[in-house]
Design a protein around this motif. Sequence first.
Motif, PDB file in Angstrom:
ATOM      1  N   THR B  34     -15.510  37.316  28.599  1.00  0.00           N
ATOM      2  CA  THR B  34     -14.035  37.042  28.083  1.00  0.00           C
ATOM      3  C   THR B  34     -13.157  36.605  29.339  1.00  0.00           C
ATOM      4  OG1 THR B  34     -13.908  39.503  28.502  1.00  0.00           O
ATOM      5  CG2 THR B  34     -13.944  38.627  25.973  1.00  0.00           C
ATOM      6  N   ASN B 160      -8.215  45.863  31.268  1.00  0.00           N
ATOM      7  CA  ASN B 160      -9.532  45.296  31.009  1.00  0.00           C
ATOM      8  C   ASN B 160      -9.546  44.129  32.026  1.00  0.00           C
ATOM      9  OD1 ASN B 160     -10.748  42.670  29.661  1.00  0.00           O
ATOM     10  ND2 ASN B 160     -12.073  44.612  29.081  1.00  0.00           N
ATOM     11  N   ALA B 162     -10.596  41.361  31.940  1.00  0.00           N
ATOM     12  CA  ALA B 162     -10.526  39.785  31.182  1.00  0.00           C
ATOM     13  C   ALA B 162      -8.961  39.937  31.015  1.00  0.00           C
ATOM     14  CB  ALA B 162     -11.356  39.836  30.037  1.00  0.00           C
ATOM     15  N   GLN B 163      -8.418  40.968  30.966  1.00  0.00           N
ATOM     16  CA  GLN B 163      -6.788  40.993  30.462  1.00  0.00           C
ATOM     17  C   GLN B 163      -6.039  40.602  31.848  1.00  0.00           C
ATOM     18  OE1 GLN B 163      -6.517  40.949  27.327  1.00  0.00           O
ATOM     19  NE2 GLN B 163      -5.866  42.803  26.579  1.00  0.00           N
TER      20      GLN B 163
END
Lengths: 277, 277
Positions: B34, B160, B162-163
């Motif tokens: 991601t 997270n 990927a965030q």
Amino acid sequence: MTRNANIDPAARSTDILPPCVILCEPQLGENIGTAARAMANFGLRDLRIVRPRDGWPSEKARAAASRADHVIDAVKVFDTVEEAVADLSFVFATTARMREVAKPVRGPDEAAETLVAHGARGAATGYLFGRERWGLNNDEVALANEIVTLPVDPDFASLNIAQAVLVCAYEWRTKANAGALPFRLDETVNPPASKDDLIRLFEHLEGALDGVNFFRPPERRPSMVRNLRNIFQKASLTDQEVKTLRGVIAALERRPTRPHDGGEAADAGDTGDTATD
Amino acid sequence: MTRNANIDPAARSTDILPPCVILCEPQLGENIGTAARAMANFGLRDLRIVRPRDGWPSEKARAAASRADHVIDAVKVFDTVEEAVADLSFVFATTARMREVAKPVRGPDEAAETLVAHGARGAATGYLFGRERWGLNNDEVALANEIVTLPVDPDFASLNIAQAVLVCAYEWRTKANAGALPFRLDETVNPPASKDDLIRLFEHLEGALDGVNFFRPPERRPSMVRNLRNIFQKASLTDQEVKTLRGVIAALERRPTRPHDGGEAADAGDTGDTATD
């Protein structure tokens, strides 16, 4: 990652009414949950769902929300987008492609500025997100004041819904509290060195270097001194760092008298650091 | 969501060298994937992984990357953070909590400005991200020039990985191409109405309203006219929308002669819209 002592109070902005997020016919509970988590990260609370495919409540959504329970618990479910936006005074429709519709298209930063301006007056606003597969239809877009789209690479434009929520929520918070971060370099704990201390450091270093005949030929000394001083000016040294460096210089000066100190000069830079985590 | 005709060429910025992303000891292949997808969304390509727990290559990472194969295929794996950053000239360490380290702390927007300035000169730069559970240790942070942190709600700060990558990548692209969006309201397809056309619309409407004795009492006519004109000025009407509205007025004026047209005035607003998707 949440242990944050000494939070900057400016990072706790609550004066401005945050926008709500409306998810239109989301298919996956996971996406609802990760959207809720992204909202919570940036202080949004009001999540509205129109016709979730798998019904509501959703345990998958709650699990994916990673403890954003306050958002999940407050979710409101609607049968139509019209009902979901009924109490809002300004709505952005999010879309990843050009529409044959004469409506202004904004970036997330511009959209956030608009919604912050409305929220500062207490006006309720929202971001309307479409389905995972094909977004919003034109009738739904017609319910929005303006369009927001992300400045993606046009060759890889497909964003997960929670990612799109995250960027919008991030920009809203950035604009709402003027980019206040939870913490900055703490200048009370790490006060910058005074120029006086810096100059004494410079003179200490230059004296030590004079002692080992470093400045050769002597006529180059002024420019070499300037170069050295510029190096340490650029480092924006703190009070403690000046003390550390003076310790380094003193240690190097006394090197012949301390035969156990056989390290390279660079190693001495560790002295005085308190690298706790 | 990727059908984008008529992409604005300004949204395809490639002149500035994008930063790389370094993930330190990621545990989950999904997070690597991601993160790769988030990078691809905003034009980043160089993903480096230090000691991935489950080895490399990772089918879970590829699946989670949603066709960001060009990023996954180019992943470089390293044994140490030192090796991973060796060729870079400016590195931001990302951290979610205050450190006892005297290093500047920036927001993602400020960090992006710095890396865009370096990348514009062709200098290689990077964002260093820590482990899912506990981030980076202080020795790793010491390899970075500065710290970047996100302006999260301090009471719900856990992002997270990927965030976090997504927000940094979004800000990099926003700064790198001056916020150019893949598309805007297309003013060649939807040219704004000329003031002349607008004034003729106003006069048409006001004449029709005079005909039904709308302006009462007559001395209020000037202010009522101004209010009506302001409504339509605010709407930033296009050429086509002025034509649509003139059709609406004409239809309403002729209502007595067209008994089949029994709708409300508001319904007539649909005339002339081409809501294709």
